[in-house]
Design a protein around this motif. Sequence first.
Motif, PDB file in Angstrom:
ATOM      1  N   GLU A 166       2.607 -40.521  -1.149  1.00 28.97           N
ATOM      2  CA  GLU A 166       1.626 -39.446  -1.005  1.00 28.97           C
ATOM      3  C   GLU A 166       2.331 -38.121  -1.315  1.00 28.97           C
ATOM      4  OE1 GLU A 166      -1.525 -39.674  -0.381  1.00 28.97           O
ATOM      5  OE2 GLU A 166      -1.738 -41.753   0.281  1.00 28.97           O
ATOM      6  N   ASP A 167       1.562 -37.091  -1.559  1.00 25.75           N
ATOM      7  CA  ASP A 167       2.119 -35.751  -1.693  1.00 25.75           C
ATOM      8  C   ASP A 167       2.736 -35.372  -0.345  1.00 25.75           C
ATOM      9  OD1 ASP A 167       2.594 -33.017  -1.776  1.00 25.75           O
ATOM     10  OD2 ASP A 167       0.754 -32.547  -2.858  1.00 25.75           O
ATOM     11  N   PRO A 168       4.071 -35.166  -0.272  1.00 27.47           N
ATOM     12  CA  PRO A 168       4.703 -34.892   1.022  1.00 27.47           C
ATOM     13  C   PRO A 168       4.281 -33.571   1.646  1.00 27.47           C
ATOM     14  CG  PRO A 168       6.280 -34.578  -0.765  1.00 27.47           C
ATOM     15  CD  PRO A 168       5.047 -35.195  -1.370  1.00 27.47           C
ATOM     16  N   ASP A 210       6.067 -36.783   5.411  1.00 27.82           N
ATOM     17  CA  ASP A 210       6.971 -37.856   4.986  1.00 27.82           C
ATOM     18  C   ASP A 210       7.706 -38.391   6.210  1.00 27.82           C
ATOM     19  OD1 ASP A 210       8.957 -39.459   3.826  1.00 27.82           O
ATOM     20  OD2 ASP A 210      10.244 -37.721   3.468  1.00 27.82           O
ATOM     21  N   TYR A 253       3.787 -38.176  -9.998  1.00 29.26           N
ATOM     22  CA  TYR A 253       4.739 -38.839  -9.106  1.00 29.26           C
ATOM     23  C   TYR A 253       4.035 -39.827  -8.180  1.00 29.26           C
ATOM     24  CZ  TYR A 253       9.433 -36.945  -9.774  1.00 29.26           C
ATOM     25  OH  TYR A 253      10.680 -36.696 -10.257  1.00 29.26           O
ATOM     26  N   VAL A 254       2.896 -39.408  -7.646  1.00 26.80           N
ATOM     27  CA  VAL A 254       2.158 -40.291  -6.730  1.00 26.80           C
ATOM     28  C   VAL A 254       1.577 -41.476  -7.487  1.00 26.80           C
ATOM     29  CG1 VAL A 254       0.166 -40.436  -5.190  1.00 26.80           C
ATOM     30  CG2 VAL A 254       1.666 -38.449  -5.079  1.00 26.80           C
ATOM     31  N   MET A 313       3.167 -33.444  -9.200  1.00 24.98           N
ATOM     32  CA  MET A 313       3.028 -34.294  -8.026  1.00 24.98           C
ATOM     33  C   MET A 313       2.058 -35.450  -8.254  1.00 24.98           C
ATOM     34  SD  MET A 313       4.228 -34.942  -5.126  1.00 24.98           S
ATOM     35  CE  MET A 313       5.181 -33.451  -4.803  1.00 24.98           C
ATOM     36  N   THR A 322       9.872 -29.627   4.619  1.00 31.02           N
ATOM     37  CA  THR A 322       9.629 -30.566   3.515  1.00 31.02           C
ATOM     38  C   THR A 322      10.207 -30.018   2.219  1.00 31.02           C
ATOM     39  OG1 THR A 322       7.618 -31.425   4.549  1.00 31.02           O
ATOM     40  CG2 THR A 322       7.829 -31.716   2.160  1.00 31.02           C
ATOM     41  N   TYR A 332      13.328 -32.030   0.382  1.00 32.17           N
ATOM     42  CA  TYR A 332      13.113 -32.634  -0.933  1.00 32.17           C
ATOM     43  C   TYR A 332      13.754 -31.832  -2.064  1.00 32.17           C
ATOM     44  CZ  TYR A 332       9.675 -36.264   0.284  1.00 32.17           C
ATOM     45  OH  TYR A 332       9.048 -37.381   0.764  1.00 32.17           O
ATOM     46  N   VAL A 377       6.482 -42.839  -7.202  1.00 31.89           N
ATOM     47  CA  VAL A 377       7.735 -42.188  -6.796  1.00 31.89           C
ATOM     48  C   VAL A 377       7.616 -41.783  -5.327  1.00 31.89           C
ATOM     49  CG1 VAL A 377       9.341 -40.285  -7.232  1.00 31.89           C
ATOM     50  CG2 VAL A 377       8.132 -41.373  -9.146  1.00 31.89           C
ATOM     51  N   TYR A 378       6.517 -41.142  -4.992  1.00 27.82           N
ATOM     52  CA  TYR A 378       6.177 -40.841  -3.591  1.00 27.82           C
ATOM     53  C   TYR A 378       4.852 -41.527  -3.282  1.00 27.82           C
ATOM     54  CZ  TYR A 378       9.341 -36.833  -4.389  1.00 27.82           C
ATOM     55  OH  TYR A 378      10.405 -36.033  -4.719  1.00 27.82           O
TER      56      TYR A 378
END
Length: 855
Positions: free
Chosen positions: A776-778, A783, A768-769, A765, A750, A754, A773-774
């Motif tokens: 979930e937290d990858p 992912d 971002y969530v 993070m 991961t 990324y 942007v994502y």
Amino acid sequence: MLPPTRGAAVQQDNPDITFITASAPVATASHGGRAKCLQRLVRLDLPVPRTVALSFDEVHRIAAGDTPDLEALIALLNPDGLICVRPSSEDPDWGGPGAVLNIGMNDARHASLSKTLGAAAANALYARFIQSYSIHVARLDPDMFDDMDMQADDICEQALDAYEFEAEEPFPQDVSQQLGGVLRSMARAWEGTSARLLRQAKGAPADAGLGLVVQEMVLGLGLGECGSGVLQLVNSTTGLPQTTGRYLSQSQGRDALETGAASLYIERDTRGPSLEEQAPAAFEALKAHAALMREKLREEMQIEFTIDNGRVHILDGVRVQRSARAAVRIAVRLAEDGIISREEALMRIEPRALNELLHRQIDPKAKRDVIGTGIAASPGAATGRIVFSAAAAQASAARGEACVLVRRETNPEDIRGMHAASAVLTERGGITSHAAVIGRGLGLPCVVGASSIRFQPKKRALATADGRVFREGDIITVDGSEGQILAGEPAMHEAALDDAFQTLMAWADAARDIDVRANADTPADAQTARNFKANGIGLCRTEHMFFDADRLTVMREMIFADASDDRRSALEQLLPMQREDFTELFRIMEGQPVCIRLFDPPLHEFLPTDRSGLRDLAEALSLPLSDVTRRVEAMGEYNPMLGMRGVRLGITVPEIYDMQARAIFEATIAASRDGDPVVPEIMIPLVSAKREVELVKTRIDAVAAAVRTVTGVKFDYRLGVMVETPRAALRAEDIAPHCHFFSFGTNDLTQMTYGLSRDDAGRFMSAYVQQGVYPEDPFHTLDADGVGELLKLGAERGRRARPDLTLSVCGEHGGSPESIAFCRKAGIDYVSCSPFRVPVARLAAAQLAISDKIG
């Protein structure tokens, strides 16, 4: 004034406004859970007051100002009685507006009830309704009732005058007007912005509907034995059978549960009077009703009831609130009693809820003095005195004092301190940072990325946002389940792996179709994995074995050696230590596979960075301090994550892997002497090219041949690679012919896919969530689109070259239910996770298999 009515028919077969009977068109998806439960109680012929259910669509129309024929609705109930309105959402956890009781109270009804019930009871009914209507319907200030004596003889006059003064109109006397106001208020409250946001935070869809139930009131006030209460047949904390609840004479609704209420116990109790003693017939009837509901509704239910002149009425039935421990026991008992199947019992338990059983937790009733928050990296809670170094943690453990290790971020040198600590708190890091991974492996509560607190290690202090300062030796509590840091020592609930838990997990093992192994770095970790019924060890990180004090010095001697023979000589001292570790590991896991990852981290991680550490090393090696300092600085890397580590180290400093392979093979022989033959699995880390595997495999095969020749003992082993670089996944077809297995290290895969640092991503993070942007937290949830695509490619290409290739995932994603679902679909043979996450993974895997089975 009421809006114009629609004149909608109120009848048994009207799906929007229906009188609840056994055959009325009522469903949870259209009328809510409370309405459907009441219909089930009616079907059981239980004494439920007459009730009308309003559908989600009808409530939506009421919120828009479209009022139904209220007189026709009221006519279905007792025209001379009072009514109440309760919310009925699809899921009770989504909340809803509060119930409104005693609708229909007015001056005339008050006068009538004063004659039959007495002035005090009539006053209580009317005053309660005026107060509730004022606050929830007229939206008046609740403070207007603060100075009123609710027991005063003229309380109704006071309340009516206050309403008229604040609302600038008289209190409504017409029952239809009262009911219309209540319905409209509750409908609009549900559709308001704040209520919608609150529901969404609880997992409800934005357009979730609300039903309403309009029910005939059973007063709970009057002559004979009258009152209200709740009853259930199980303890909400333990899940053990126990008739429990509260009852309050001359009361309504859930008054018996209010703090300070002079309520009775339900069952005979040495602590005070009980309903069983005061009204034995009603008590027995309630127990019989509850038992019938348990059997027919297939759930432990809490009854809300009213007693009117000794006669029991069931107002509502709700699923008993329960702790995770109680949820497991309840599900198992229902299955053992033949009420539900084992498969359904398994499906009723949220896998992550098992963390509450596996670790100590803060008592839900305890007061929380939260001084900071971070990322919930390792579940459980622990209290201890603040320490700022691994050495201080070890000293604290030696004194028998619990401590919390506080670091800006942990590194391999801190492992001994982590073993000694009760919990870990770091300023930096994410869900797969060093502290998080090791914490989960040890079952150690851990919060990382606690940037809301200012860390001051030189001052040995923590400064909180509210200005408080906590110094070394002060007591704090780390809640790794919620990501909170608390001042002081709140009450705790201990971990509880009882017989019900063991039974549930045995059922899970029978249902699942994917193996679950554990990541275990030490014999102690392996024993934990064995206790949690792991199917073997999927990842043993050998480097963690080198940080004990007696090994670290030898390791540093090897790092400073210039010639191959000198390195080999130093490693000869480590060989018996490694052999002993592996032998114990194999013996603990007898009959189960053990996958050992060869040395992975860059060598500079084993070297000191502070002045005193460098001086101690110079003294141990009999070298000038300047030479040691220069050598340590020269070994530093700009990006050690992508530097000389893993297989790169094994090829450039091959003596390390030679020693480890020999230790593994000699341990294999020793462990096989006393038990089942051991077939070790040796894993090469950070592979990205076929030639790397060929070079390492050649040396390992040579070591194996040498050990066989010297000992005269035959043994087998399996060689595999850790697929944690994108290139290894893409070139899997080239690599697979040289391997028995692939283990996808999804933490690093991961990170590299990324271009994210797993130690630093926590800083941004959450933003971002939150901004999408994502999703979930990858690092927390695999992912599937990006990293998952590489995993699938690697699996398909690897098996194309070698059909019998064993595939696994050994990153922390292995313990995530969502990630296990992906792994099953991708054809992965097993997942591996921290020992304390093994039960979570076992249950999640079972639920996925059951879901597939039932479609």
